[in-house]
Motif scaffolding. Structure first.
Motif, PDB file in Angstrom:
ATOM      1  N   LYS A 152       0.799  -1.213   0.000  1.00 32.52           N
ATOM      2  CA  LYS A 152       0.000   0.000   0.000  1.00 32.52           C
ATOM      3  C   LYS A 152       0.841   1.277   0.000  1.00 32.52           C
ATOM      4  CE  LYS A 152      -3.480  -2.487   2.708  1.00 32.52           C
ATOM      5  NZ  LYS A 152      -4.476  -2.632   1.635  1.00 32.52           N
ATOM      6  N   ARG A 751      -3.702  10.778  -2.113  1.00 37.15           N
ATOM      7  CA  ARG A 751      -4.790  10.239  -1.318  1.00 37.15           C
ATOM      8  C   ARG A 751      -6.128  10.690  -1.885  1.00 37.15           C
ATOM      9  NH1 ARG A 751      -5.730   6.342   2.687  1.00 37.15           N
ATOM     10  NH2 ARG A 751      -7.322   7.041   4.151  1.00 37.15           N
ATOM     11  N   LEU A 755     -12.822   7.855  -0.906  1.00 35.97           N
ATOM     12  CA  LEU A 755     -12.694   6.398  -0.971  1.00 35.97           C
ATOM     13  C   LEU A 755     -11.755   5.865   0.104  1.00 35.97           C
ATOM     14  CD1 LEU A 755     -12.412   5.829  -4.833  1.00 35.97           C
ATOM     15  CD2 LEU A 755     -14.420   5.508  -3.385  1.00 35.97           C
ATOM     16  N   LYS A 756     -11.162   6.760   0.883  1.00 38.71           N
ATOM     17  CA  LYS A 756     -10.130   6.386   1.842  1.00 38.71           C
ATOM     18  C   LYS A 756      -9.098   5.507   1.153  1.00 38.71           C
ATOM     19  CE  LYS A 756     -10.727   6.187   6.072  1.00 38.71           C
ATOM     20  NZ  LYS A 756     -10.935   5.775   7.469  1.00 38.71           N
ATOM     21  N   ALA A 757      -8.626   5.996   0.017  1.00 39.64           N
ATOM     22  CA  ALA A 757      -7.781   5.192  -0.850  1.00 39.64           C
ATOM     23  C   ALA A 757      -6.495   5.918  -1.182  1.00 39.64           C
ATOM     24  CB  ALA A 757      -8.523   4.833  -2.138  1.00 39.64           C
ATOM     25  N   SER A 794      -7.679   0.682  -1.033  1.00 43.00           N
ATOM     26  CA  SER A 794      -8.612   1.400  -0.171  1.00 43.00           C
ATOM     27  C   SER A 794      -8.979   0.580   1.050  1.00 43.00           C
ATOM     28  CB  SER A 794      -9.894   1.746  -0.944  1.00 43.00           C
ATOM     29  OG  SER A 794     -10.860   2.310  -0.082  1.00 43.00           O
ATOM     30  N   PHE A 796     -11.809   1.196   2.943  1.00 46.34           N
ATOM     31  CA  PHE A 796     -12.995   2.042   2.951  1.00 46.34           C
ATOM     32  C   PHE A 796     -13.605   2.143   4.341  1.00 46.34           C
ATOM     33  CE2 PHE A 796     -17.431   3.108   2.002  1.00 46.34           C
ATOM     34  CZ  PHE A 796     -17.226   4.216   1.207  1.00 46.34           C
ATOM     35  N   GLU A 801     -12.336  -3.629   2.198  1.00 42.48           N
ATOM     36  CA  GLU A 801     -11.012  -3.255   1.724  1.00 42.48           C
ATOM     37  C   GLU A 801     -10.866  -3.793   0.304  1.00 42.48           C
ATOM     38  OE1 GLU A 801      -6.369  -4.563   2.472  1.00 42.48           O
ATOM     39  OE2 GLU A 801      -7.733  -4.437   4.193  1.00 42.48           O
TER      40      GLU A 801
END
Length: 958
Positions: A152, A751, A755-757, A794, A796, A801
């Motif tokens: 990640k 970032r 999407l918290k990605a 992500s 999420f 995930e």
């Protein structure tokens, strides 16, 4: 092609499809109403308090967050000497600008020695040449290993076999709290430690121990990752145990896997026990052979380096299933120990045993570029290699007094191996290539059937001793480093081959039945003495002297089979030889280094005198050569800001030929490719220039990592290949000029908060200009590799995930001798993975990879998909137990395709791999920690970890 381009456009589009809202406010002192400058303002998600972004206030105490997505957040204001304050806010689509108001902070009188300020830091921090990732900003699924977290990180790539690349370079070492973990094997840490115990991940180019001590860069660098554990995880027990089995549709064999991983941390004392047994290609370590390759003892039917490689199968998230171009049964176990013995001594030691049984089944098509014709060699080969290794490593540091330190690092490996192979090949004329018609004696050049069996044993070892002495004047140091490396190998092989040659003058047959025994001994001793003298507060001068002696002995004996006695007793003098090679160097030099607030630069040069002596004891002849070289070097590092750095480096070095390249005796292990040494080889001389750029914008979470590396080699040792009219070849190393290599890497990350990605785009360019000899004619080759990748990961929420990635690669090979053999390849891949928490503690996980291969020499476009699916039921209070049912290669399409490009040929190789199987497994994740760090861990808490010194350095407690 269209799906891949759509994915790339989609990922790029995500980076701009964020709502254009703004949140602003002001921070002041509650008593004086004066603005507070450089107060830390963090925007947190209201759901789980994860950091969305952060910034510091300006001279008016004001802050403003731009491009904030619709949602609910919490603003946290912190400032040294004041009580923190937070406020909950909501951003809606109908209010493009939200005024959070004025935050009035109240002064707080405290004893700084009794207060620990805990604050979620930025996801990435750049400290000179170290990139530090906050593990909390890259969350993984429960019970995941460190390897899953590394995938990640921006600028970091992890292959399916666990190989890590960071900023375009392979990571050679993974440390745990600055110390070795099972020696220098990176996979031992990334595949055996859980991600949830990691606090920070530090990425840097680690210098040699002597350079770290003197502060003068000697150019000896390895890309290194240091895993800094959480302070509250340094006292307790943790690990993972699992066992599983299931049927394999394509084989009668039952697929099984078992894993043991137990760790006890008590401050600076760390004890780890690992073990595994499986037949699904799952390895938590790097296979290392002291025989110089995976097979090591076997016949060398290939040649050249891999310039382009295709994708292979993968493994599901449970730890069972693997990726390889072979099928491997693994039995392994090891113990790692680390502790501080009082205030003066530190010890790290590990022992590791592995027993690997590897079965390989491959088919290849190799196209040779010759001056006046073209050959195609079709091969089918099967092999079995069983290797048992015992590996021991130790690192002992003893602080004799406050000024003097001694560090000793011994290690050795004992290995036994059994190798069996069968190779069948046919060489076709250019008229038969690509016709698709029948192959007969009119278009066949030769055929070969070779069976090779061998056994071997060997021991390799090394010992590095470093004595470091500081003086009362800061910056004045004296250090002495001694390094010894030994490698002893013994092999005993039986070579049986039947070959048929065709031609206009008629055919002939050749039968070979020989036993070859080979013994190789290598000892290298290197001594380096360095003295540094501070010239001023910013300038230092280093004088150094280096002495190296390398002695290699190779004794090869070949006996033909005697049919009358049924034994191998007929001595073959043409293939036997006893050869001794000695390479001795004396190098003297100096380096001037200047350190300023914004920049550091160093310039220096060495003068090296080298002697090469080759003694052919069989023919009682000796060859001596002397070389004198000036080796300049330079380094510049410029720091634009805390988060943006640029580093330039120039290095020059020499490389001596190996004993196998020098020994003038034919190796007919592959009768169609006789290999012969060359005692007249000279040493190589290489110039290398590298440029590295790191930039991370903390307020926007955007990162840029760029690397450019170029090298040029004089007297490059390459292969000279000659073919006769019956397709047999002889390969001998020679020196040539005109070799260049260039590679560039660019990684862009940012970032996407809705999407918290994390989105990462990676670009790679590699160019290689090679020079070789084919039938005494110069052949210049140009190899280009261009690749573009994109991936999004992500977390999420706690239930979901997912990850999505794509890559397209283009490779081309151009030859001056035979332009008709110029070729190009396209490799395209798409992959995705999903983790979803269902009701009743059920978890669904899946990953799929689609591969597409096409190109001029591929014959036809090849497509396949590897799809893994698993359903897991979690048990116990903290979900520590998992019962998993998984299917590997659900579509039963998995395969392995590799493409090799060298100076004289291109090759496409397919291999037998694991196909569909089912497995039911149970996993228990042990987590038992104390309430906080105690005992000997307190020393580490006093400061931040310094990767350049391997010890805490004074700093603010976070």
């Amino acid at each position: 092609m269209r799906p891949l381009l759509s994915l790339l456009l989609l990922l790029v589009g995500f980076t701009t499809a964020v709502a254009q809202s703004q949140v602003r406010g002001v921070v002041v002192d509650s008593a004086t109403r004066k603005p507070l400058m450089e107060a830390t303002v963090s925007l947190l998600s209201a759901r789980d308090s994860s950091v969305v972004t952060f910034m510091i206030t300006n001279g008016d105490g004001a802050f403003a967050f731009s491009k904030v997505a619709v949602g609910t957040y919490r603003i946290l204001i912190s400032y040294v000497g004041y009580r923190s304050q937070s406020k909950r806010i909501s951003v809606t689509a109908d209010k493009p600008t939200l005024d959070a108001g004025t935050f009035e902070l109240t002064a707080q009188a405290v004893n700084l020695n009794e207060v620990i300020v805990k604050q979620e830091g930025p996801p990435i921090t750049i400290k000179q040449d170290t990139v530090e990732f906050n593990a909390g900003s890259f969350k993984t699924q429960p019970n995941a290993m460190v390897e899953n977290m590394l995938k990640k990180l921006p600028g970091v790539e992890v292959d399916r076999d666990g190989t890590i690349k960071a900023q375009g370079q392979e990571v050679k070492k993974v440390l745990v709290d600055g110390k070795p973990f099972f020696g220098d094997d990176p996979k031992m840490a990334t595949r055996n430690l859980p991600a949830d115990i990691i606090d920070k991940i530090q990425l840097y180019d680690q210098q040699s121990d002597q350079a770290q001590f003197t502060g003068i860069d000697d150019g000896d660098r390895n890309k290194t990752i240091n895993l800094v554990t959480k302070k509250n995880k340094r006292k307790g027990y943790f690990g993972q145990q699992s066992i599983g089995a299931g049927p394999n549709e394509t084989s009668d064999a039952i697929r099984y896997g078992a894993r043991l991983n137990l760790n006890r941390f008590n401050g600076e004392q760390q004890i780890s026990l690992v073990g595994q047994a499986n037949n699904v290609n799952s390895q938590g370590f790097t296979g290392q052979s002291i025989f110089g390759g995976g097979a090591g003892l076997g016949a060398n039917f290939g040649g050249g380096g891999i310039i382009a490689a295709g994708g292979r199968g993968g493994r599901s998230g449970g730890g069972f299933g693997g990726s390889s171009n072979a099928i491997t049964r693994t039995l392994a176990g090891g113990l790692n120990y680390r502790d501080a013995w009082g205030k003066k001594a530190d010890l790290s030691a590990s022992y590791f045993l592995n027993d690997l049984n590897t079965i390989t089944d491959q088919q290849s098509r190799r196209q040779y570029a010759l001056p006046d014709t073209s050959y195609q060699v079709n091969q089918n080969s099967t092999s079995r290699n069983q290797t048992t290794s015992h590996r021991f490593n130790m690192r002992f540091t003893y602080r004799i007094d406050s000024m003097t330190t001694l560090r000793i690092e011994p290690g050795f490996t004992v290995q036994n191996s059994l190798f069996q192979s069968l190779n069948q090949s046919r060489t076709l004329t250019s008229d038969a290539i690509g016709t698709g018609g029948p192959v007969d004696s009119t278009n066949l050049i030769n055929t070969s059937n070779t069976r090779y069996n061998s056994t071997g044993n060997g021991i390799s070892g090394n010992n590095n001793a470093l004595l470091m002495r500081k003086f009362n004047r800061k910056g004045r140091t004296l250090s002495l480093n001694w390094n010894m490396v030994i490698n002893n190998q013994n092999t005993d092989g039986i070579n049986q081959s039947t070959n048929a040659f065709f031609g206009e003058t008629g055919g002939r047959n050749q039968n070979i039945n020989q036993r070859n025994e080979q013994s190789r001994r290598s000892v290298t001793n290197t001594v380096n003495l360095a003295y540094t003298e501070p010239l001023s507060l910013s300038k230092s001068l280093e004088f150094h002297y280096n002495y190296s002696l390398n002695r290699n002995t190779s004794d090869r004996t070949v006996n033909n089979y005697d049919e009358s006695t049924g034994t191998y007793t007929v001595f073959n003098p043409a293939l036997s030889n006893n050869f001794v090679n000695t390479y001795q160097t004396n190098r003297l030099g100096s380096t001037l280094q200047t350190k300023r607030l914004k920049y550091t630069y160093a310039v220096g040069f060495d003068v090296q005198q080298a002697n090469l002596r080759s003694n052919n004891q069989t023919t009682d002849t000796e060859l001596r050569k002397s070389f004198t070289n000036v080796l300049p070097n330079a380094m510049v590092t410029y720091t634009f800001s805390k988060s943006r750095t640029l580093r330039f480096m120039y290095r020059s070095r020499t490389n001596a030929p190996s004993v196998s390249q020098l020994q003038p005796v034919p190796d007919n292990t592959n009768p169609l490719n006789i290999r012969l040494g060359n005692p007249n080889l000279k040493q190589e001389f290489t110039h290398t220039v590298s440029l590295n750029y790191n930039n991370f914008q903390q307020t926007t979470f955007r990162s840029v990592f760029a690397m450019l590396n170029a090298s040029q080699t004089n007297n490059k040792i390459v292969n000279a290949t000659s073919f006769n009219n019956q397709g047999a070849q002889t390969t001998q190393p020679v020196n040539t000029n005109g070799y260049y290599n260039m590679n560039a890497f660019l990684a862009l990350g940012r970032r996407i908060q809705p999407l918290k990605a994390n989105v990462n785009l990676t670009s790679n360019v590699n160019f290689n200009r090679g020079v070789s000899l084919v039938n005494n004619q110069t052949n210049r080759s140009h190899h280009w590799t261009l690749s573009q990748g994109a991936r999004i990961n992500s977390n999420f929420d706690e239930k979901l995930e997912f990850g999505l990635s794509g890559n397209i690669s283009y490779q081309t090979a151009l030859y001056s001798l035979q332009s008709s053999q110029n070729t190009e390849f396209f490799n395209k891949s798409l992959s995705g993975d999903l983790y979803y928490q269902l009701p009743f503690r059920l978890v669904f996980t899946t990953d799929i990879t689609y591969n597409n291969y096409s190109g001029k020499s591929a014959g036809s476009v090849q497509n396949f998909a590897l799809w893994n699916v698993a359903l897991t039921r979690q048990f116990f209070k903290n979900k520590q137990g998992e019962l998993r049912l998984q299917v590997y290669d659900l579509l039963n399409q998995n395969r392995s395709i590799n493409r090799n490009v060298t100076e004289t040929y291109t090759e496409e190789m397919t291999s037998r791999v694991l196909n569909r199987y089912f497995m039911l497994s149970f996993t228990y994740n042990l987590r038992r920690f104390g309430s906080g760090p105690q005992g000997r861990s307190n020393r580490q808490e006093r400061g931040q970890y310094d990767p350049q010194r391997g010890m805490p350095r004074p700093g603010r407690r976070n």
